[in-house]
Design a protein around this motif. Structure first.
Motif, mmCIF file in Angstrom:
data_model
loop_
_atom_site.group_PDB
_atom_site.id
_atom_site.type_symbol
_atom_site.label_atom_id
_atom_site.label_comp_id
_atom_site.label_asym_id
_atom_site.label_seq_id
_atom_site.Cartn_x
_atom_site.Cartn_y
_atom_site.Cartn_z
ATOM 1 N N ASP A 349 0.859 -1.178 0.000
ATOM 2 C CA ASP A 349 0.000 0.000 0.000
ATOM 3 C C ASP A 349 0.898 1.231 0.000
ATOM 4 O O ASP A 349 2.121 1.124 0.041
ATOM 5 C CB ASP A 349 -0.908 -0.005 1.237
ATOM 6 C CG ASP A 349 -2.194 0.775 1.009
ATOM 7 O OD1 ASP A 349 -2.231 1.609 0.078
ATOM 8 O OD2 ASP A 349 -3.157 0.565 1.765
ATOM 9 N N LYS A 350 0.283 2.389 0.018
ATOM 10 C CA LYS A 350 1.058 3.636 0.030
ATOM 11 C C LYS A 350 1.737 3.838 1.388
ATOM 12 O O LYS A 350 1.155 3.531 2.427
ATOM 13 C CB LYS A 350 0.162 4.819 -0.313
ATOM 14 C CG LYS A 350 -0.366 4.748 -1.743
ATOM 15 C CD LYS A 350 -1.026 6.020 -2.172
ATOM 16 C CE LYS A 350 -1.529 5.895 -3.607
ATOM 17 N NZ LYS A 350 -0.440 5.722 -4.568
ATOM 18 N N SER A 375 8.473 5.958 -6.262
ATOM 19 C CA SER A 375 8.494 6.922 -5.154
ATOM 20 C C SER A 375 8.599 8.341 -5.692
ATOM 21 O O SER A 375 9.033 8.563 -6.828
ATOM 22 C CB SER A 375 9.663 6.635 -4.208
ATOM 23 O OG SER A 375 10.903 6.852 -4.866
ATOM 24 N N PHE A 394 1.986 11.245 -5.707
ATOM 25 C CA PHE A 394 1.950 10.212 -4.678
ATOM 26 C C PHE A 394 0.575 9.569 -4.606
ATOM 27 O O PHE A 394 0.445 8.343 -4.527
ATOM 28 C CB PHE A 394 2.328 10.836 -3.328
ATOM 29 C CG PHE A 394 2.265 9.891 -2.155
ATOM 30 C CD1 PHE A 394 2.781 8.608 -2.236
ATOM 31 C CD2 PHE A 394 1.690 10.294 -0.950
ATOM 32 C CE1 PHE A 394 2.728 7.742 -1.168
ATOM 33 C CE2 PHE A 394 1.632 9.438 0.136
ATOM 34 C CZ PHE A 394 2.146 8.158 0.026
ATOM 35 N N ARG A 395 -0.462 10.387 -4.671
ATOM 36 C CA ARG A 395 -1.824 9.850 -4.580
ATOM 37 C C ARG A 395 -2.180 8.997 -5.794
ATOM 38 O O ARG A 395 -2.808 7.942 -5.664
ATOM 39 C CB ARG A 395 -2.817 11.011 -4.452
ATOM 40 C CG ARG A 395 -4.271 10.560 -4.269
ATOM 41 C CD ARG A 395 -5.223 11.736 -4.130
ATOM 42 N NE ARG A 395 -5.221 12.553 -5.333
ATOM 43 C CZ ARG A 395 -4.874 13.834 -5.359
ATOM 44 N NH1 ARG A 395 -4.481 14.436 -4.250
ATOM 45 N NH2 ARG A 395 -4.896 14.517 -6.478
ATOM 46 N N GLN A 399 4.047 4.661 -4.980
ATOM 47 C CA GLN A 399 3.710 3.931 -3.747
ATOM 48 C C GLN A 399 4.272 4.623 -2.514
ATOM 49 O O GLN A 399 3.671 4.561 -1.440
ATOM 50 C CB GLN A 399 4.257 2.495 -3.807
ATOM 51 C CG GLN A 399 3.844 1.672 -2.577
ATOM 52 C CD GLN A 399 4.430 0.270 -2.561
ATOM 53 O OE1 GLN A 399 5.120 -0.131 -3.482
ATOM 54 N NE2 GLN A 399 4.160 -0.478 -1.502
ATOM 55 N N VAL A 400 5.423 5.293 -2.655
ATOM 56 C CA VAL A 400 6.112 5.852 -1.488
ATOM 57 C C VAL A 400 6.362 7.345 -1.675
ATOM 58 O O VAL A 400 6.768 7.789 -2.756
ATOM 59 C CB VAL A 400 7.464 5.131 -1.252
ATOM 60 C CG1 VAL A 400 8.177 5.712 -0.028
ATOM 61 C CG2 VAL A 400 7.242 3.628 -1.072
ATOM 62 N N CYS A 416 -3.317 7.830 2.822
ATOM 63 C CA CYS A 416 -2.220 6.922 3.169
ATOM 64 C C CYS A 416 -2.344 6.536 4.642
ATOM 65 O O CYS A 416 -2.813 7.342 5.444
ATOM 66 C CB CYS A 416 -0.877 7.622 2.911
ATOM 67 S SG CYS A 416 0.575 6.706 3.460
#
Length: 509
Positions: A349-350, A375, A394-395, A399-400, A416
């Motif tokens: 997941d994030k 990332s 990011f959204r 993932q990071v 997140c």
């Protein structure tokens, strides 16, 4: 004097016409009735804000500040509970009652647009962001950055104005009374004043003394009296009572809202033999500055890239560390980075990953890429547009999010629910700020926090110091949600208790 009323009166009298319009009379009656304040302790602002549905604790906070604290207060709700909404309600109420006409809001530069949007969209308060060409005397509600306000000629322009209320966001930045911004705020005329911070104490008890001295000078006595009375825990309850006279603090458990859980754990990491050898060499390096040795130790617990940057600067300054620098650069494994990847892969997941060093940030992005993990970076060098873009990436795609400390304030990431504290700060409130980016209103999942710490290094000392500072915070301000582990009630021996947990995790128990 106009005789128009007299002519109208005679005309009605002679022509036997209607004296007035009943419809207009009723409309005027309703308007007058709406403007009345039947109960001075009741907030009127929510009636004029149909699109805003403030939560009960936010309304109660605003009422407390207005009715009990005379408009001078620290709003110290836990991160994510809506301190901005509370400040907006208080400002709107004072505007409606005619007690405030002009307001100055000081905030970090990264939060100015957020304040503009909140006040305009939610409270229908036209606010202006300060710029060099803005004629501040023409704007009743002005928002500017603390860093700009403290400098000439802006400082003098602000001092020349008469503001009815001063609102300061992220007020823990005023903790040092020797700074230029503290001196600036102290010199402001403050009929009403709101200080917003979830962390009114970050390192030691004197910080709350200086914050409250800005609001109500003398409330905690002078510096000498405060030191003499409260330097020990003997009068902690008395100090807590005094603080609560000027502070409103809501905890998540007090709001009546069903919150998702925090699942916090310390994740021990073992250095490789090669890393341990370099760390020991850094720890015994002959240098005259203890702080520099601690910096090198912390950097080594983060990445060889961060360590090499400092060693290179030392080499340029004539310190003979070339052999050590070569040994650092020869390292081919980062045990902590491997542990971070393991957590990220298990999360599926994030994840937000916090590091204290930009060199480590760049290394981690490269290392994650080699593992097929997408990332994006987030740091204080980015302007607002780039920050917003990184948040969107990011959204939607990555993932990071790899963030430096700049990611600990002013960004909301409820989508997140995994946070890795790759580097531990000395200040526990920085951890609370980091976690607050995800554990806030709107979070729908349990939040997982992983605090990475390398065994038998300076990071164990940091853990001990963090627990000590948490104890100080809780004695004066109140209970704090879990930020290191979920083990509460360990008392003053929190680190001792935690160390046994540390050991049991390592042994696989």
């Amino acid at each position: 004097m106009s005789s128009e009323w007299q002519n109208g009166f005679l005309d009605r009298l002679q022509q036997h016409t209607k004296w007035d319009s009943w419809t207009l009379y009723k409309m005027n009656y309703e308007i007058t009735k709406m403007q009345l304040i039947p109960d001075f302790t009741e907030l009127q602002a929510p009636k004029y804000l149909p699109q805003l549905q403030p939560l009960a604790h936010q309304v109660e906070a605003a009422e407390t500040v207005i009715n009990r604290m005379n408009g001078k207060a620290i709003l110290a709700d836990e991160v994510g509970l809506g301190k901005t909404i509370e400040a907006g309600l208080i400002l709107k109420e004072y505007l409606l009652r005619g007690l405030v006409k002009r307001a100055l809001i000081l905030a970090p530069a990264s939060l100015i647009n957020q304040w503009i949007e909140e006040l305009t969209m939610k409270f229908h308060i036209p606010a202006t962001a300060y710029k060099k060409n803005v004629q501040i005397e023409r704007h009743d509600v002005l928002i500017m950055s603390m860093d700009t306000a403290k400098k000439s000629p802006h400082r003098e322009r602000i001092y020349a104005q008469d503001y009815d209320i001063i609102i300061i966001d992220e007020a823990h930045r005023l903790k040092n009374h020797k700074t230029q911004v503290y001196d600036f705020v102290q010199g402001l005329k403050k009929k009403f004043c709101l200080l917003l911070t979830a962390t009114p104490i970050q390192n030691d008890i004197l910080e709350i003394f200086y914050l409250i001295s800005l609001l109500k000078p003398g409330h905690l006595g002078n510096y000498e009296a405060f030191q003499a009375t409260f330097s020990t825990n003997e009068h902690a309850d008395f100090l807590k009572d005094l603080v609560n006279q000027v502070m409103v603090r809501n905890r998540r458990d007090d709001t009546g809202i069903e919150w998702t859980s925090r699942r916090v754990q310390i994740v021990p990491v073992q250095f490789t033999e090669a890393e341990r050898e370099v760390y020991d060499m850094l720890s015994t390096l002959e240098i005259t500055e203890p702080f520099l040795r601690m910096t090198l130790q912390k950097e080594m617990c983060s990445s060889k890239e961060a360590t090499a940057l400092t060693l290179t600067k030392m080499l340029d300054a004539g310190v003979q560390v070339e052999a050590l620098l070569n040994k650092v650069m020869a390292l081919d494994v980062n045990a902590k980075a491997e542990k971070a990847v393991e957590i990220i892969e298990q999360a599926k997941d994030k994840v937000i990953l916090f590091t204290e060093y930009r060199a480590s940030q760049l290394y981690l992005q490269w290392y994650l890429h080699t593992k097929g993990i997408t990332s994006v970076l987030f740091n204080g060098k980015f302007n607002k547009s780039k920050r917003d873009y990184m948040k969107q990436l990011f959204r939607d795609r990555a993932q990071v999010l790899i963030a430096t400390e700049a990611g600990g304030e002013g960004i909301n990431l409820q989508f997140c629910h995994h946070v890795i504290n790759y580097d531990l700060p000395w200040n526990p409130m920085k951890l609370e700020q980091r976690i607050g980016r995800v554990h806030r209103l709107g979070q729908e999942h349990d939040v997982h926090i992983y605090n990475l710490a390398i065994v038998n290094t300076i990071e164990e000392r940091i853990l001990e110091r963090l627990h000590t500072k948490i104890d100080v915070f809780e004695q004066v301000i109140g209970d704090l949600d879990a930020i290191l582990t979920n083990l509460k009630g360990a008392g003053n021996h929190a680190f001792t208790a935690n160390s046994s947990v540390f050991t049991s995790i390592l042994s696989g128990e």
